[in-house]
Design a protein around this motif. Structure first.
Motif, mmCIF file in Angstrom:
data_model
loop_
_atom_site.group_PDB
_atom_site.id
_atom_site.type_symbol
_atom_site.label_atom_id
_atom_site.label_comp_id
_atom_site.label_asym_id
_atom_site.label_seq_id
_atom_site.Cartn_x
_atom_site.Cartn_y
_atom_site.Cartn_z
ATOM 1 N N VAL A 36 0.540 -4.769 17.764
ATOM 2 C CA VAL A 36 -0.427 -5.715 18.172
ATOM 3 C C VAL A 36 -0.973 -5.548 19.352
ATOM 4 O O VAL A 36 -0.359 -5.644 20.452
ATOM 5 N N ALA A 37 -2.427 -5.050 19.292
ATOM 6 C CA ALA A 37 -3.175 -4.866 20.650
ATOM 7 C C ALA A 37 -4.763 -4.964 20.338
ATOM 8 O O ALA A 37 -4.999 -5.605 19.541
ATOM 9 N N GLU A 38 -5.675 -4.827 21.369
ATOM 10 C CA GLU A 38 -6.933 -4.593 21.230
ATOM 11 C C GLU A 38 -7.574 -3.892 20.065
ATOM 12 O O GLU A 38 -8.244 -4.242 19.362
ATOM 13 N N SER A 39 -6.639 -2.884 19.845
ATOM 14 C CA SER A 39 -6.794 -1.897 18.734
ATOM 15 C C SER A 39 -5.622 -1.792 18.026
ATOM 16 O O SER A 39 -4.898 -0.912 18.356
ATOM 17 N N SER A 40 -5.340 -2.727 17.288
ATOM 18 C CA SER A 40 -4.091 -2.909 16.599
ATOM 19 C C SER A 40 -4.067 -1.585 15.473
ATOM 20 O O SER A 40 -5.108 -1.051 15.100
ATOM 21 N N ARG A 41 -2.748 -1.365 14.950
ATOM 22 C CA ARG A 41 -2.256 -0.594 13.945
ATOM 23 C C ARG A 41 -1.148 -0.715 13.449
ATOM 24 O O ARG A 41 -0.234 -1.194 13.849
ATOM 25 N N ALA A 42 -1.054 -0.557 12.049
ATOM 26 C CA ALA A 42 0.186 -0.869 11.104
ATOM 27 C C ALA A 42 0.380 0.494 10.419
ATOM 28 O O ALA A 42 -0.422 1.155 9.900
ATOM 29 N N GLU A 43 1.777 0.557 10.265
ATOM 30 C CA GLU A 43 2.162 2.038 9.560
ATOM 31 C C GLU A 43 3.219 1.568 8.664
ATOM 32 O O GLU A 43 4.191 0.997 9.224
ATOM 33 N N GLN A 44 3.335 2.234 7.533
ATOM 34 C CA GLN A 44 4.305 2.044 6.640
ATOM 35 C C GLN A 44 4.894 3.330 5.888
ATOM 36 O O GLN A 44 3.943 3.877 5.625
ATOM 37 N N SER A 45 6.149 3.529 5.952
ATOM 38 C CA SER A 45 6.548 4.611 5.177
ATOM 39 C C SER A 45 7.782 4.197 4.035
ATOM 40 O O SER A 45 8.753 3.360 4.682
ATOM 41 N N PHE A 46 7.801 4.772 3.185
ATOM 42 C CA PHE A 46 8.877 4.606 1.951
ATOM 43 C C PHE A 46 9.224 6.153 1.827
ATOM 44 O O PHE A 46 8.379 6.957 1.293
ATOM 45 N N ARG A 47 10.351 6.258 1.935
ATOM 46 C CA ARG A 47 11.221 7.699 1.482
ATOM 47 C C ARG A 47 12.248 7.256 0.313
ATOM 48 O O ARG A 47 13.366 6.481 0.516
ATOM 49 N N PHE A 48 12.369 8.127 -0.406
ATOM 50 C CA PHE A 48 13.599 8.347 -1.468
ATOM 51 C C PHE A 48 14.128 9.667 -1.369
ATOM 52 O O PHE A 48 13.467 10.673 -1.736
ATOM 53 N N ASN A 49 15.391 9.782 -1.263
ATOM 54 C CA ASN A 49 16.065 11.005 -0.853
ATOM 55 C C ASN A 49 17.471 11.035 -1.625
ATOM 56 O O ASN A 49 17.911 10.030 -1.893
#
Length: 336
Positions: free
Chosen positions: A283-296
């Motif tokens: 959360v910032a002036e230029s916010s970013r969201a990242e999501q990762s799903f892994r199946f091993n």
């Protein structure tokens, strides 16, 4: 068993209530205690009762044997053998009797022995990790090559800290043109201060040639909370302040204050397969969201196949660039 317990209580009370009983006559509670013990098949229990009465009652061995012959004659030989092994002395001999052993004393001795013995040294598991690689090649109507490489390095230290790091590189070409060129490095240290709470410090570096930023990086520190910790399910949350550095594709480097919010979930579906979800929101002036799903899923000793879907969303991209990008990879993994 209730009758036995009541008789035992009455027998102990008899030590104080009838100290002047006749030398060869046991008080009635003692007689009932011996008779009750004789009804059980456990020979050791009968021996213990006989020796206890002989130690504490006036009349000693002779009075006990007289009582046994009266109420349980079939146990006379057993009682005689038990008293002979114990070597008990009567009050008439004016000898000092040994302190009767009680069950309550045994755990104390065991605890003392355990405390005196040196603690087993903790085994340091050392460094653990894995490497992964994936390749996809298409030809014909469309020509495309996709490569992805990855590595992880982790360790639990004796001082309570845990260290986790990860590096991923993805490269793709289509019809001779570069369609993907991404490099991501992550590192974080965690330490617990209670059953659920802890703190962390970490950071991340991303280089994406085709995005609105040539590279971005951030460092943060804060608190962690263990929401769920079970044998097959682990879920932790984190939050803390930090600083984000951005290098736009056009322009100069920027520095922004951020709040790092994250979630890490690991679900052991079967002994050979695991699902991992990692979420990061800056959360910032230029916010970013990242999501990762892994199946091993394991395929052999220390070998596994992994499928990953990674999604990234920039809330304030530069003009002419997309807000989001995603990729799906399949890799062969070697653990060590």
């Amino acid at each position: 068993m209730y009758r036995f317990a009541c008789s035992l209580v009455l027998a102990v009370a008899c030590l104080f209530a009838a100290p002047h009983a006749a030398a060869q006559d046991l008080p009635e509670p003692y007689v009932r205690l011996i008779a009750d013990a004789a009804t059980y098949d456990d020979g050791a229990n009968f021996d213990a009762v006989v020796m206890m009465v002989a130690r504490n009652a006036e009349g000693g061995d002779e009075a006990v044997m007289a009582a046994v012959r009266q109420v349980a004659p079939q146990r006379s030989a057993q009682a005689s053998a038990a008293l002979g092994q114990a070597g008990t002395m009567t009050l008439a001999d004016n000898a000092v009797r040994p302190e009767p052993a009680t069950m309550a004393m045994q755990p104390v001795e065991a605890d003392a022995a355990a405390a005196a013995s040196p603690a087993a040294p903790e085994i340091d598991p050392g460094w653990t990790g894995r490497v992964s690689a994936g390749l996809s090649v298409a030809s014909g109507n469309s020509e495309q090559q996709t490569y992805n490489l990855g590595a992880e390095l982790n360790r639990e230290f004796a001082n309570g800290w845990t260290f986790d790091s990860r590096i991923n590189y993805a490269y793709a070409e289509s019809a001779g043109a570069v369609t993907q060129d991404q490099l991501a490095l992550e590192a974080r240290g965690d330490r617990s201060v209670s059953e659920r709470w802890g703190y962390f410090i970490g950071g991340q570096y991303d280089r994406d040639v085709l995005s609105s930023f040539d590279w971005t990086a951030f460092v943060s520190a804060g608190a962690t909370f263990q929401a769920i910790e079970r044998e097959t399910l682990d879920w932790s949350l984190r939050a803390g302040p930090g600083v984000r550095y951005l290098m736009p594709a056009t322009g100069s480097e920027e520095t922004q204050f951020v709040v790092d919010l994250g979630s890490d979930l690991e679900w052991q579906i079967t002994p050979d397969s695991v699902f991992i979800s990692e979420t990061t929101l800056l959360v910032a002036e230029s916010s970013r969201a990242e999501q990762s799903f892994r199946f091993n899923t394991s395929v052999a000793d220390n070998w596994a196949v992994e499928f990953e879907w990674r999604y990234r969303y920039e809330f304030e991209p530069l003009p002419g660039f997309e807000e989001s990008d995603s990729r799906v990879t399949a890799s062969l993994v070697r653990e060590f």
